[in-house]
Design a protein around this motif. Structure first.
Motif, PDB file in Angstrom:
ATOM      1  N   PRO A 128       0.828  -1.208   0.000  1.00 39.25           N
ATOM      2  CA  PRO A 128       0.000   0.000   0.000  1.00 39.25           C
ATOM      3  C   PRO A 128       0.862   1.258   0.000  1.00 39.25           C
ATOM      4  O   PRO A 128       2.065   1.191   0.219  1.00 39.25           O
ATOM      5  CB  PRO A 128      -0.798  -0.128   1.303  1.00 39.25           C
ATOM      6  CG  PRO A 128       0.062  -0.960   2.192  1.00 39.25           C
ATOM      7  CD  PRO A 128       0.802  -1.914   1.287  1.00 39.25           C
ATOM      8  N   ARG A 129       0.225   2.393  -0.236  1.00 39.93           N
ATOM      9  CA  ARG A 129       0.961   3.649  -0.395  1.00 39.93           C
ATOM     10  C   ARG A 129       1.763   4.017   0.849  1.00 39.93           C
ATOM     11  O   ARG A 129       2.827   4.612   0.738  1.00 39.93           O
ATOM     12  CB  ARG A 129       0.015   4.807  -0.758  1.00 39.93           C
ATOM     13  CG  ARG A 129      -0.681   4.695  -2.086  1.00 39.93           C
ATOM     14  CD  ARG A 129       0.217   4.381  -3.265  1.00 39.93           C
ATOM     15  NE  ARG A 129       1.287   5.326  -3.469  1.00 39.93           N
ATOM     16  CZ  ARG A 129       2.377   5.070  -4.187  1.00 39.93           C
ATOM     17  NH1 ARG A 129       2.539   3.912  -4.761  1.00 39.93           N
ATOM     18  NH2 ARG A 129       3.312   5.973  -4.324  1.00 39.93           N
ATOM     19  N   TRP A 130       1.270   3.647   2.050  1.00 37.95           N
ATOM     20  CA  TRP A 130       2.031   3.996   3.249  1.00 37.95           C
ATOM     21  C   TRP A 130       3.375   3.266   3.286  1.00 37.95           C
ATOM     22  O   TRP A 130       4.325   3.725   3.907  1.00 37.95           O
ATOM     23  CB  TRP A 130       1.235   3.733   4.522  1.00 37.95           C
ATOM     24  CG  TRP A 130       0.767   2.308   4.690  1.00 37.95           C
ATOM     25  CD1 TRP A 130      -0.459   1.806   4.381  1.00 37.95           C
ATOM     26  CD2 TRP A 130       1.535   1.209   5.213  1.00 37.95           C
ATOM     27  NE1 TRP A 130      -0.510   0.460   4.665  1.00 37.95           N
ATOM     28  CE2 TRP A 130       0.695   0.067   5.177  1.00 37.95           C
ATOM     29  CE3 TRP A 130       2.829   1.076   5.697  1.00 37.95           C
ATOM     30  CZ2 TRP A 130       1.115  -1.184   5.614  1.00 37.95           C
ATOM     31  CZ3 TRP A 130       3.253  -0.175   6.129  1.00 37.95           C
ATOM     32  CH2 TRP A 130       2.398  -1.292   6.085  1.00 37.95           C
ATOM     33  N   VAL A 133       6.501   5.240   2.193  1.00 41.37           N
ATOM     34  CA  VAL A 133       7.196   6.037   3.208  1.00 41.37           C
ATOM     35  C   VAL A 133       8.265   5.190   3.896  1.00 41.37           C
ATOM     36  O   VAL A 133       9.401   5.635   4.091  1.00 41.37           O
ATOM     37  CB  VAL A 133       6.198   6.608   4.235  1.00 41.37           C
ATOM     38  CG1 VAL A 133       6.922   7.433   5.289  1.00 41.37           C
ATOM     39  CG2 VAL A 133       5.129   7.437   3.538  1.00 41.37           C
ATOM     40  N   LEU A 134       7.907   3.944   4.241  1.00 39.97           N
ATOM     41  CA  LEU A 134       8.870   3.065   4.905  1.00 39.97           C
ATOM     42  C   LEU A 134      10.036   2.707   3.992  1.00 39.97           C
ATOM     43  O   LEU A 134      11.193   2.699   4.422  1.00 39.97           O
ATOM     44  CB  LEU A 134       8.170   1.788   5.374  1.00 39.97           C
ATOM     45  CG  LEU A 134       7.071   1.960   6.420  1.00 39.97           C
ATOM     46  CD1 LEU A 134       6.490   0.609   6.796  1.00 39.97           C
ATOM     47  CD2 LEU A 134       7.608   2.677   7.657  1.00 39.97           C
ATOM     48  N   VAL A 135       9.749   2.412   2.730  1.00 39.31           N
ATOM     49  CA  VAL A 135      10.806   2.051   1.783  1.00 39.31           C
ATOM     50  C   VAL A 135      11.768   3.220   1.582  1.00 39.31           C
ATOM     51  O   VAL A 135      12.997   3.065   1.681  1.00 39.31           O
ATOM     52  CB  VAL A 135      10.200   1.600   0.426  1.00 39.31           C
ATOM     53  CG1 VAL A 135      11.278   1.490  -0.642  1.00 39.31           C
ATOM     54  CG2 VAL A 135       9.464   0.282   0.579  1.00 39.31           C
ATOM     55  N   VAL A 136      11.218   4.392   1.307  1.00 37.67           N
ATOM     56  CA  VAL A 136      12.059   5.564   1.031  1.00 37.67           C
ATOM     57  C   VAL A 136      12.830   5.981   2.278  1.00 37.67           C
ATOM     58  O   VAL A 136      14.037   6.258   2.215  1.00 37.67           O
ATOM     59  CB  VAL A 136      11.207   6.722   0.467  1.00 37.67           C
ATOM     60  CG1 VAL A 136      12.032   7.990   0.339  1.00 37.67           C
ATOM     61  CG2 VAL A 136      10.617   6.333  -0.887  1.00 37.67           C
ATOM     62  N   LEU A 181      12.460  10.716   5.403  1.00 37.27           N
ATOM     63  CA  LEU A 181      11.065  10.519   5.820  1.00 37.27           C
ATOM     64  C   LEU A 181      10.157  11.515   5.112  1.00 37.27           C
ATOM     65  O   LEU A 181       9.098  11.145   4.581  1.00 37.27           O
ATOM     66  CB  LEU A 181      10.951  10.663   7.338  1.00 37.27           C
ATOM     67  CG  LEU A 181       9.538  10.640   7.914  1.00 37.27           C
ATOM     68  CD1 LEU A 181       8.862   9.295   7.657  1.00 37.27           C
ATOM     69  CD2 LEU A 181       9.576  10.958   9.416  1.00 37.27           C
ATOM     70  N   CYS A 182      10.562  12.770   5.083  1.00 41.08           N
ATOM     71  CA  CYS A 182       9.761  13.794   4.389  1.00 41.08           C
ATOM     72  C   CYS A 182       9.672  13.500   2.889  1.00 41.08           C
ATOM     73  O   CYS A 182       8.623  13.689   2.274  1.00 41.08           O
ATOM     74  CB  CYS A 182      10.349  15.180   4.632  1.00 41.08           C
ATOM     75  SG  CYS A 182      10.172  15.735   6.339  1.00 41.08           S
ATOM     76  N   ALA A 183      10.762  13.025   2.315  1.00 36.28           N
ATOM     77  CA  ALA A 183      10.744  12.652   0.893  1.00 36.28           C
ATOM     78  C   ALA A 183       9.780  11.499   0.665  1.00 36.28           C
ATOM     79  O   ALA A 183       9.015  11.494  -0.313  1.00 36.28           O
ATOM     80  CB  ALA A 183      12.149  12.273   0.427  1.00 36.28           C
ATOM     81  N   VAL A 187       6.619  11.621  -1.819  1.00 46.14           N
ATOM     82  CA  VAL A 187       6.455  10.684  -2.926  1.00 46.14           C
ATOM     83  C   VAL A 187       5.147   9.906  -2.776  1.00 46.14           C
ATOM     84  O   VAL A 187       4.422   9.705  -3.750  1.00 46.14           O
ATOM     85  CB  VAL A 187       7.670   9.727  -3.009  1.00 46.14           C
ATOM     86  CG1 VAL A 187       7.411   8.594  -3.997  1.00 46.14           C
ATOM     87  CG2 VAL A 187       8.920  10.502  -3.412  1.00 46.14           C
ATOM     88  N   ALA A 188       4.836   9.481  -1.551  1.00 44.55           N
ATOM     89  CA  ALA A 188       3.602   8.720  -1.327  1.00 44.55           C
ATOM     90  C   ALA A 188       2.373   9.563  -1.637  1.00 44.55           C
ATOM     91  O   ALA A 188       1.441   9.102  -2.304  1.00 44.55           O
ATOM     92  CB  ALA A 188       3.549   8.218   0.116  1.00 44.55           C
TER      93      ALA A 188
END
Length: 198
Positions: A128-130, A133-136, A181-183, A187-188
């Motif tokens: 999912p889109r969230w 955030v974890l990947v980036v 985290l902000c990136a 992106v998400a």
């Protein structure tokens, strides 16, 4: 609804690369500029262009057999290359020594730029889109640690900054991870597709 496409031309990342290499060449080969002393510019002259070209090279290898080949994501490449230009320009303008806050802001903003570009390249299929955030953010944390190890190996372990290196390293890793985290959030929220900023 498909996000609008903003096309970045091929000359934009090429210009970022050229400006970075030009400043590195001046730092390495023009004598008598004190602000470049003991800052490992010989290593940077080799490493920075190579690091800046990693993403385009991987993209080229990953897409070389696709038919039709997708348009290169020049916007993502530019975002990935910009932190190297910012770092070198900060040294050229003596911002690291003249502005106390420059190094901290630099770590946050550069990791935001770098991971926004990386996120645009890798996060498209992530669901999912969230999880984007974890990947980036995770990639950003790994790169922040790797960067600090590289800095230590290159010019801190035998240099004048060894007494304050531990505290500075922890702060830089935290700021880099926060930038990532902000990136990841950007992106998400923006859809995470490299074709939205090509």
């Amino acid at each position: 609804m498909t996000p609008p496409t903003t096309r970045v031309r091929a000359w934009v990342p090429a210009l970022v690369l050229l400006l970075t290499v030009g400043q590195l060449a001046v730092a390495e080969w023009v004598p008598g500029i004190d602000r470049f002393a003991d800052k490992a510019f010989r290593a940077r002259l080799l490493a920075y262009p190579l690091l800046m070209l990693v993403a385009p090279a991987i993209w080229w290898l990953a897409t070389r057999r696709r038919d039709p080949r997708p348009a290169p994501p020049y916007g993502a490449f530019t975002l990935i290359m910009l932190p190297f230009l910012v770092d070198v320009t900060g040294n050229s303008l003596d911002l690291y020594d003249s502005l106390v806050w420059w190094d901290d802001v630099n770590h946050f903003v550069n990791w935001f730029l770098l991971l926004a570009g990386v996120g645009l390249l890798v996060a498209g299929p992530v669901r999912p889109r969230w999880a984007v955030v974890l990947v980036v953010c995770g990639l950003g944390a790994i790169l922040a640690i790797g960067w600090e190890v590289g800095e230590w190996w290159t010019f801190i372990r035998h240099g004048t900054e060894i007494d304050t290196a531990y505290e500075d390293t922890l702060g830089d890793e935290v700021l880099g991870t926060l930038g990532a985290l902000c990136a990841g959030l950007a992106v998400a929220v923006g859809g995470g597709r490299s074709d939205t900023v090509r």
